[in-house]
Scaffold this motif. Structure first.
Motif, mmCIF file in Angstrom:
data_model
loop_
_atom_site.group_PDB
_atom_site.id
_atom_site.type_symbol
_atom_site.label_atom_id
_atom_site.label_comp_id
_atom_site.label_asym_id
_atom_site.label_seq_id
_atom_site.Cartn_x
_atom_site.Cartn_y
_atom_site.Cartn_z
ATOM 1 N N THR A 89 56.148 4.883 62.579
ATOM 2 C CA THR A 89 56.938 4.478 61.411
ATOM 3 C C THR A 89 56.431 5.157 60.148
ATOM 4 O O THR A 89 57.224 5.640 59.317
ATOM 5 C CB THR A 89 56.871 2.948 61.248
ATOM 6 N N ALA A 90 55.117 5.216 59.990
ATOM 7 C CA ALA A 90 54.541 5.888 58.823
ATOM 8 C C ALA A 90 54.908 7.366 58.823
ATOM 9 O O ALA A 90 55.190 7.955 57.767
ATOM 10 C CB ALA A 90 53.023 5.723 58.816
ATOM 11 N N ALA A 91 54.928 7.979 59.996
ATOM 12 C CA ALA A 91 55.280 9.400 60.088
ATOM 13 C C ALA A 91 56.729 9.633 59.673
ATOM 14 O O ALA A 91 57.031 10.591 58.950
ATOM 15 C CB ALA A 91 55.050 9.901 61.516
ATOM 16 N N TRP A 92 57.644 8.733 60.115
ATOM 17 C CA TRP A 92 59.046 8.886 59.701
ATOM 18 C C TRP A 92 59.178 8.763 58.188
ATOM 19 O O TRP A 92 59.933 9.511 57.561
ATOM 20 C CB TRP A 92 59.927 7.834 60.378
ATOM 21 N N CYS A 93 58.461 7.828 57.617
ATOM 22 C CA CYS A 93 58.535 7.620 56.162
ATOM 23 C C CYS A 93 58.004 8.841 55.407
ATOM 24 O O CYS A 93 58.595 9.264 54.403
ATOM 25 C CB CYS A 93 57.751 6.371 55.762
ATOM 26 N N LEU A 94 56.914 9.407 55.882
ATOM 27 C CA LEU A 94 56.359 10.597 55.237
ATOM 28 C C LEU A 94 57.305 11.786 55.384
ATOM 29 O O LEU A 94 57.429 12.605 54.461
ATOM 30 C CB LEU A 94 54.996 10.925 55.850
ATOM 31 N N GLN A 95 57.986 11.883 56.504
ATOM 32 C CA GLN A 95 58.981 12.941 56.660
ATOM 33 C C GLN A 95 60.153 12.724 55.701
ATOM 34 O O GLN A 95 60.727 13.685 55.179
ATOM 35 C CB GLN A 95 59.472 12.983 58.108
ATOM 36 N N GLY A 96 60.484 11.460 55.475
ATOM 37 C CA GLY A 96 61.515 11.156 54.490
ATOM 38 C C GLY A 96 61.088 11.562 53.090
ATOM 39 O O GLY A 96 61.895 12.066 52.296
ATOM 40 N N VAL A 97 59.818 11.344 52.766
ATOM 41 C CA VAL A 97 59.272 11.782 51.474
ATOM 42 C C VAL A 97 59.416 13.295 51.344
ATOM 43 O O VAL A 97 59.800 13.818 50.287
ATOM 44 C CB VAL A 97 57.787 11.368 51.340
ATOM 45 N N HIS A 98 59.114 13.990 52.412
ATOM 46 C CA HIS A 98 59.244 15.455 52.428
ATOM 47 C C HIS A 98 60.660 15.893 52.068
ATOM 48 O O HIS A 98 60.860 16.751 51.196
ATOM 49 C CB HIS A 98 58.855 15.977 53.820
ATOM 50 N N LEU A 99 61.663 15.298 52.730
ATOM 51 C CA LEU A 99 63.047 15.684 52.476
ATOM 52 C C LEU A 99 63.496 15.259 51.082
ATOM 53 O O LEU A 99 64.206 15.996 50.391
ATOM 54 C CB LEU A 99 63.954 15.060 53.544
ATOM 55 N N TRP A 100 63.080 14.082 50.641
ATOM 56 C CA TRP A 100 63.472 13.578 49.324
ATOM 57 C C TRP A 100 62.923 14.456 48.198
ATOM 58 O O TRP A 100 63.601 14.700 47.201
ATOM 59 C CB TRP A 100 62.978 12.143 49.157
ATOM 60 N N LEU A 101 61.693 14.929 48.343
ATOM 61 C CA LEU A 101 61.105 15.792 47.321
ATOM 62 C C LEU A 101 61.908 17.077 47.149
ATOM 63 O O LEU A 101 62.003 17.622 46.040
ATOM 64 C CB LEU A 101 59.656 16.129 47.683
ATOM 65 N N LEU A 102 62.494 17.561 48.238
ATOM 66 C CA LEU A 102 63.353 18.743 48.141
ATOM 67 C C LEU A 102 64.698 18.386 47.522
ATOM 68 O O LEU A 102 65.154 19.027 46.570
ATOM 69 C CB LEU A 102 63.570 19.354 49.524
ATOM 70 N N ALA A 103 65.349 17.353 48.062
ATOM 71 C CA ALA A 103 66.694 16.979 47.609
ATOM 72 C C ALA A 103 66.696 16.462 46.178
ATOM 73 O O ALA A 103 67.634 16.719 45.412
ATOM 74 C CB ALA A 103 67.278 15.922 48.550
ATOM 75 N N ASN A 104 65.656 15.746 45.771
ATOM 76 C CA ASN A 104 65.612 15.169 44.436
ATOM 77 C C ASN A 104 65.516 16.240 43.355
ATOM 78 O O ASN A 104 65.803 15.979 42.185
ATOM 79 C CB ASN A 104 64.420 14.216 44.323
ATOM 80 N N SER A 105 65.114 17.451 43.746
ATOM 81 C CA SER A 105 64.971 18.524 42.766
ATOM 82 C C SER A 105 66.305 18.979 42.196
ATOM 83 O O SER A 105 66.352 19.620 41.154
ATOM 84 C CB SER A 105 64.260 19.721 43.408
#
Length: 322
Positions: A216-232
């Motif tokens: 679960t923590a790994a999925w959340c960190l992967q979500g952080v990865h994608l969000w940091l790109l998309a939020n830009s």
């Protein structure tokens, strides 16, 4: 307890011809999977850099670091599972087996990742059956965890792909199968079918909870990865973050079942684009970030596998066949 490899050179028994051949095969397999990963990296590199031109370097770096952290956390869950099945292998040696072996997913037919992990495990003194069993259980727990996390992206998934409903229908069944008694029974059944040795002891809540939490923590960190790109480029703040976490869980779950393709190529991107467009991005932007995400995954996989190999060689923990 020491292994033969830990003894002085003078006391070593010369390797048999079969052992030397297996060493060559292992190295050839590692070179092959790295070549496939490099090929995929090169194929998307131009579009990757084109996409990152619009992203602040801080966001790009943090996004990559989030992926590295996700891989390390997931590897810890794998190591915890393998350690529960026998004598502990330690994180450094476990990471080498798990991460270097996982590069096999870049070869069409993801079964190669498991075969390479088993061979690397055997080289480290861990029985192939134990490596296979640990990977099998972690995969099952990880898929259930991903299904639960994917609920965060349910509205976007349903609106873009109603057929994906079957994924969420599986959640109650998946959670029920995580009960240690049921998981032990299911694992033993698979091992019996494959004519592998049975589990030495039943699985417990503690190890199942650790593996589930790590996934679960790994999925959340992967979500952080994608969000940091998309939020830009202006994806919604917290709402976009929640969708990105769910998007990565959906994408990785679908990609896992698309085992014929190397690392779920194409299938993962479709799920990511569907959720990113629902968060306010255009199809073009979402597609570009999905491609950039895949390249970053490849870079993170190669980076962590390399670091794990170096760390394992420097620590050289004592491991006996188990």
């Amino acid at each position: 307890m020491t292994t033969v490899e830990d003894l002085p050179a003078a006391g070593k028994q010369p390797k048999s011809a079969r052992a030397r051949i297996l060493d060559v095969v292992r190295w050839a397999a590692i070179v092959l999977v790295i070549a496939f990963a490099a090929k995929q990296l090169a194929a998307n590199w131009a579009e990757f850099w084109h996409t990152l031109r619009d992203v602040a370097w801080e966001s790009s770096l943090l996004s990559l670091l989030a992926l590295v952290a996700a891989i390390m956390v997931s590897t810890w869950g794998w190591q915890v599972m393998v350690d529960d099945l026998g004598k502990p292998v330690g994180y450094a040696r476990g990471a080498q087996i798990c991460l270097v072996g996982s590069l096999g997913k870049y070869v069409p037919g993801s079964v190669w990742a498991y075969l390479l992990q088993m061979e690397l495990g055997r080289k480290a003194g861990v029985a192939r059956a134990r490596i296979f069993t640990g990977s099998l259980i972690q995969l099952a727990v990880g898929v259930v965890s991903a299904l639960v996390v994917s609920l965060l992206a349910a509205p976007a998934v349903f609106s873009n792909s109603p057929r994906a409903l079957w994924l969420f229908v599986l959640i109650p069944l998946g959670l029920a199968m995580l009960h240690p008694k049921i998981l032990t029974w299911g694992t033993s059944l698979v091992l019996r079918i494959l004519r592998r040795p049975p589990l030495q002891h039943p699985l417990g809540w503690r190890v199942v909870t650790k593996v589930f939490t790590a996934s679960t923590a790994a999925w959340c960190l992967q979500g952080v990865h994608l969000w940091l790109l998309a939020n830009s480029v202006g994806a919604p703040g917290f709402g976009g973050f929640v969708l990105c976490v769910g998007a990565m869980a959906v994408a990785m779950t679908v990609g896992t079942f698309a085992f014929i393709l190397p690392s779920g190529v194409g299938v993962r991107e479709v799920a990511q684009v569907a959720v990113l467009t629902a968060s306010g991005l255009t199809v073009g932007q979402a597609t570009a970030f999905a491609v950039a995400s895949r390249v970053m995954f490849t870079v993170a996989d190669l980076l962590t596998a390399g670091l794990a190999a170096v760390a394992a060689r420097s620590t050289r923990p004592a491991v006996t066949p188990a």
